[in-house]
Motif scaffolding. Structure first.
Motif, PDB file in Angstrom:
ATOM      1  N   GLY A   1      -0.735  81.539 -17.102  1.00 54.83           N
ATOM      2  CA  GLY A   1      -1.898  81.569 -17.978  1.00 54.83           C
ATOM      3  C   GLY A   1      -1.602  80.954 -19.334  1.00 54.83           C
ATOM      4  O   GLY A   1      -2.441  80.232 -19.903  1.00 54.83           O
ATOM      5  N   PHE A   2      -0.418  81.228 -19.857  1.00 51.36           N
ATOM      6  CA  PHE A   2      -0.031  80.643 -21.143  1.00 51.36           C
ATOM      7  C   PHE A   2      -0.005  79.113 -21.043  1.00 51.36           C
ATOM      8  O   PHE A   2      -0.513  78.413 -21.929  1.00 51.36           O
ATOM      9  CB  PHE A   2       1.341  81.174 -21.549  1.00 51.36           C
ATOM     10  N   LEU A   3       0.559  78.585 -19.955  1.00 47.08           N
ATOM     11  CA  LEU A   3       0.615  77.133 -19.773  1.00 47.08           C
ATOM     12  C   LEU A   3      -0.789  76.544 -19.629  1.00 47.08           C
ATOM     13  O   LEU A   3      -1.063  75.448 -20.136  1.00 47.08           O
ATOM     14  CB  LEU A   3       1.447  76.801 -18.534  1.00 47.08           C
ATOM     15  N   PHE A   4      -1.685  77.279 -18.962  1.00 43.37           N
ATOM     16  CA  PHE A   4      -3.045  76.782 -18.753  1.00 43.37           C
ATOM     17  C   PHE A   4      -3.782  76.620 -20.075  1.00 43.37           C
ATOM     18  O   PHE A   4      -4.335  75.545 -20.360  1.00 43.37           O
ATOM     19  CB  PHE A   4      -3.797  77.748 -17.836  1.00 43.37           C
ATOM     20  N   TYR A   5      -3.786  77.649 -20.907  1.00 44.22           N
ATOM     21  CA  TYR A   5      -4.535  77.575 -22.157  1.00 44.22           C
ATOM     22  C   TYR A   5      -3.867  76.647 -23.164  1.00 44.22           C
ATOM     23  O   TYR A   5      -4.551  76.037 -23.991  1.00 44.22           O
ATOM     24  CB  TYR A   5      -4.729  78.981 -22.735  1.00 44.22           C
ATOM     25  N   PHE A   6      -2.555  76.529 -23.078  1.00 51.02           N
ATOM     26  CA  PHE A   6      -1.855  75.562 -23.926  1.00 51.02           C
ATOM     27  C   PHE A   6      -2.289  74.138 -23.554  1.00 51.02           C
ATOM     28  O   PHE A   6      -2.561  73.299 -24.424  1.00 51.02           O
ATOM     29  CB  PHE A   6      -0.343  75.712 -23.759  1.00 51.02           C
ATOM     30  N   GLY A   7      -2.393  73.872 -22.247  1.00 49.60           N
ATOM     31  CA  GLY A   7      -2.803  72.556 -21.787  1.00 49.60           C
ATOM     32  C   GLY A   7      -4.225  72.207 -22.174  1.00 49.60           C
ATOM     33  O   GLY A   7      -4.529  71.047 -22.468  1.00 49.60           O
ATOM     34  N   LEU A   8      -5.105  73.209 -22.202  1.00 47.05           N
ATOM     35  CA  LEU A   8      -6.503  72.951 -22.551  1.00 47.05           C
ATOM     36  C   LEU A   8      -6.665  72.458 -23.982  1.00 47.05           C
ATOM     37  O   LEU A   8      -7.661  71.800 -24.308  1.00 47.05           O
ATOM     38  CB  LEU A   8      -7.332  74.226 -22.361  1.00 47.05           C
ATOM     39  N   LEU A   9      -5.703  72.760 -24.838  1.00 52.62           N
ATOM     40  CA  LEU A   9      -5.769  72.306 -26.222  1.00 52.62           C
ATOM     41  C   LEU A   9      -5.514  70.805 -26.353  1.00 52.62           C
ATOM     42  O   LEU A   9      -5.910  70.184 -27.345  1.00 52.62           O
ATOM     43  CB  LEU A   9      -4.751  73.075 -27.076  1.00 52.62           C
ATOM     44  N   PHE A  10      -4.855  70.214 -25.347  1.00 54.84           N
ATOM     45  CA  PHE A  10      -4.437  68.818 -25.474  1.00 54.84           C
ATOM     46  C   PHE A  10      -5.034  67.907 -24.402  1.00 54.84           C
ATOM     47  O   PHE A  10      -5.180  66.705 -24.631  1.00 54.84           O
ATOM     48  CB  PHE A  10      -2.909  68.725 -25.415  1.00 54.84           C
ATOM     49  N   PHE A  11      -5.362  68.447 -23.242  1.00 53.00           N
ATOM     50  CA  PHE A  11      -5.855  67.624 -22.136  1.00 53.00           C
ATOM     51  C   PHE A  11      -7.372  67.704 -22.065  1.00 53.00           C
ATOM     52  O   PHE A  11      -7.934  68.792 -21.933  1.00 53.00           O
ATOM     53  CB  PHE A  11      -5.244  68.072 -20.803  1.00 53.00           C
ATOM     54  N   GLN A  12      -8.028  66.538 -22.125  1.00 47.71           N
ATOM     55  CA  GLN A  12      -9.487  66.514 -22.169  1.00 47.71           C
ATOM     56  C   GLN A  12     -10.106  65.535 -21.177  1.00 47.71           C
ATOM     57  O   GLN A  12     -11.331  65.457 -21.059  1.00 47.71           O
ATOM     58  CB  GLN A  12      -9.966  66.177 -23.592  1.00 47.71           C
ATOM     59  N   GLU A  13      -9.286  64.811 -20.447  1.00 49.17           N
ATOM     60  CA  GLU A  13      -9.807  63.926 -19.414  1.00 49.17           C
ATOM     61  C   GLU A  13     -10.148  64.742 -18.168  1.00 49.17           C
ATOM     62  O   GLU A  13      -9.559  65.798 -17.923  1.00 49.17           O
ATOM     63  CB  GLU A  13      -8.770  62.849 -19.072  1.00 49.17           C
ATOM     64  N   THR A  14     -11.079  64.225 -17.382  1.00 48.58           N
ATOM     65  CA  THR A  14     -11.522  64.962 -16.196  1.00 48.58           C
ATOM     66  C   THR A  14     -10.373  65.277 -15.247  1.00 48.58           C
ATOM     67  O   THR A  14     -10.205  66.419 -14.802  1.00 48.58           O
ATOM     68  CB  THR A  14     -12.605  64.160 -15.444  1.00 48.58           C
ATOM     69  N   TRP A  15      -9.544  64.289 -14.933  1.00 48.27           N
ATOM     70  CA  TRP A  15      -8.457  64.508 -13.984  1.00 48.27           C
ATOM     71  C   TRP A  15      -7.419  65.482 -14.540  1.00 48.27           C
ATOM     72  O   TRP A  15      -6.802  66.251 -13.786  1.00 48.27           O
ATOM     73  CB  TRP A  15      -7.807  63.176 -13.605  1.00 48.27           C
ATOM     74  N   GLN A  16      -7.236  65.478 -15.871  1.00 51.17           N
ATOM     75  CA  GLN A  16      -6.293  66.415 -16.477  1.00 51.17           C
ATOM     76  C   GLN A  16      -6.812  67.851 -16.394  1.00 51.17           C
ATOM     77  O   GLN A  16      -6.058  68.786 -16.108  1.00 51.17           O
ATOM     78  CB  GLN A  16      -6.052  66.021 -17.934  1.00 51.17           C
ATOM     79  N   LEU A  17      -8.094  68.024 -16.635  1.00 50.58           N
ATOM     80  CA  LEU A  17      -8.693  69.357 -16.540  1.00 50.58           C
ATOM     81  C   LEU A  17      -8.617  69.888 -15.115  1.00 50.58           C
ATOM     82  O   LEU A  17      -8.406  71.082 -14.897  1.00 50.58           O
ATOM     83  CB  LEU A  17     -10.146  69.304 -17.010  1.00 50.58           C
ATOM     84  N   VAL A  18      -8.787  68.994 -14.146  1.00 48.10           N
ATOM     85  CA  VAL A  18      -8.686  69.411 -12.738  1.00 48.10           C
ATOM     86  C   VAL A  18      -7.266  69.844 -12.414  1.00 48.10           C
ATOM     87  O   VAL A  18      -7.045  70.877 -11.763  1.00 48.10           O
ATOM     88  CB  VAL A  18      -9.144  68.264 -11.810  1.00 48.10           C
ATOM     89  N   LEU A  19      -6.269  69.078 -12.870  1.00 48.29           N
ATOM     90  CA  LEU A  19      -4.867  69.423 -12.603  1.00 48.29           C
ATOM     91  C   LEU A  19      -4.481  70.757 -13.236  1.00 48.29           C
ATOM     92  O   LEU A  19      -3.695  71.524 -12.660  1.00 48.29           O
ATOM     93  CB  LEU A  19      -3.945  68.314 -13.110  1.00 48.29           C
ATOM     94  N   LEU A  20      -5.023  71.046 -14.405  1.00 48.84           N
ATOM     95  CA  LEU A  20      -4.707  72.298 -15.081  1.00 48.84           C
ATOM     96  C   LEU A  20      -5.183  73.522 -14.299  1.00 48.84           C
ATOM     97  O   LEU A  20      -4.670  74.625 -14.509  1.00 48.84           O
ATOM     98  CB  LEU A  20      -5.334  72.321 -16.478  1.00 48.84           C
TER      99      LEU A  20
END
Length: 393
Positions: free
Chosen positions: A291-310
């Motif tokens: 969960g920590f990695l998921f919300y950390f990633g949401l702060l930096f990843f904003q492309e569609t494919w990145q959001l899907v990978l998260l």
């Protein structure tokens, strides 16, 4: 037709199918209502983000009180199927209110009351499943896990379908279809599920409060509460975050939720299997880290494919706690299956009391993505509390 009070032996395969189908149908209903609610309130009712958040909080408070009251009495009834049937009937009424009423306060008072009672059909089905598994010698963790995967399966198709129906046909159609799912759920409850004999030791045991491991139950409740707070804020703000901040299509929100749900299924099955080798406590710690990695990633990843990978990390975060968290409560509260399951359910519901207003106020006075920072703090609090929970076999 069988009556709810008949106690007739039913084939094990038929009973298992009925439990799985009920889990799927209640999952379909919730996957239609929850993901689209913030969009429904902001576009159809046209209220502010803060009012959206307050709606979630009021809805949760009503649901908690009503479901806990039901749990108190359901553990003392001779037939849990009756409770499930009545809950489904009330849920149908709640769906119809949301389908055809557009007044904010009527929806808050009438709609949430009916759906608050109706939502108890899900924890009651898991409580009955636990009692059935115990009485027939089935492996309870895997049985509950497989049931929980049906909810995730429903969430694969539910959110994308609900957004599509709401945006193209209207919210009245979407809520009507959700109500139809509860109709089938009620019919299956009274025709296919077995009446499980109640143990005499259960009838004299208080049901609302845990009689064993009270401190561990409290700390586990806080841990689950914090995890679902994170998830609640994400579900509330994510559709609006995708539309207003990332300027992507509304359907993407449904796709992200469906992707996470699809990934949850193998994770749940793997988590249930790994309980043979690792404690539930250790596996839930793994979920918190994901969960920590998921919300950390949401702060930096904003492309569609990145959001899907998260969504892989999100699936670990929610998939493990949604399955093992419930069984953990049941292990800490032996002979109190209904109260334990409802405590787990209410930890999730209570999270909306906090996550709703927090998500709404942050969106109104700051921005939608600000909830990700708050999620970090909640994950830390959840981890500290989990340390204090007793590890049970």
């Amino acid at each position: 037709m069988l009556t709810p009070t008949q106690s007739i032996e039913k084939p094990a395969n038929l009973v298992a199918f009925a439990f799985l189908l009920i889990a799927f149908l209640t999952g379909i209903a919730s996957s239609f209502q929850l993901p689209t609610l913030s969009l429904f309130l902001s576009q159809e009712i046209q209220v502010s983000p803060a009012m959206v958040g307050y709606f979630y909080a009021i809805n949760a408070l009503i649901g908690i009180g009503l479901s806990q009251l039901l749990a108190k009495y359901s553990d003392n009834l001779d037939d849990r199927r009756k409770v499930m049937m009545y809950c489904c009937i009330l849920a149908v009424g709640g769906c119809l209110v949301f389908a055809f009423i557009r007044d904010y306060w009527l929806l808050v008072i009438l709609g949430t009351t009916l759906l608050g009672l109706g939502s108890s059909a899900n924890p009651q089905s898991f409580a009955l499943a636990r009692e059935y598994a115990d009485s027939t010698g089935k492996e309870t963790v895997m049985f509950s896990t497989i049931m929980r995967t049906q909810i995730s399966l429903a969430w694969i198709v539910g959110p994308p379908l609900s957004f599509s129906i709401a945006l193209n046909w209207g919210f009245d159609w979407m809520y009507s279809i959700a109500g139809l799912a509860f109709v089938f759920c009620g019919l299956i409850s009274i025709t296919l599920l077995p009446k499980v004999p109640r143990k005499k030791t259960e009838t004299n045991t208080p049901r609302q409060a845990p009689t064993n491991n009270r401190k561990s139950v409290l700390y586990l409740f806080i841990t689950v509460f914090m995890i679902f707070n994170c998830n609640g804020m994400y579900l509330i703000n994510m559709p609006l975050y995708v539309i207003h901040e990332l300027h992507l299509s509304a359907e993407l929100a449904g796709t992200l939720m469906g992707t996470a749900a699809g990934l949850e299924i193998p994770i749940m099955l793997l988590g249930g299997y790994l309980t043979q080798y690792f404690s539930k406590k250790a596996l839930i710690f793994t979920a918190l880290f994901a969960g920590f990695l998921f919300y950390f990633g949401l702060l930096f990843f904003q492309e569609t494919w990145q959001l899907v990978l998260l969504q892989f990390f999100n699936a670990i975060f929610i998939g493990i706690i949604a399955t093992l968290g419930m069984v953990y409560f049941q292990d800490l509260m032996p002979n109190q299956a209904g109260a334990a399951t409802t405590l787990f359910s209410n930890a999730a519901k209570l999270s909306w009391v906090v996550s709703g207003p927090v998500a709404g106020l942050l969106a109104q006075y700051w921005h939608y993505s600000s909830v990700f920072y708050v999620s970090f703090l909640m994950i830390v609090i959840g981890a500290v509390c989990l340390v204090k929970v007793k590890a049970v076999g």
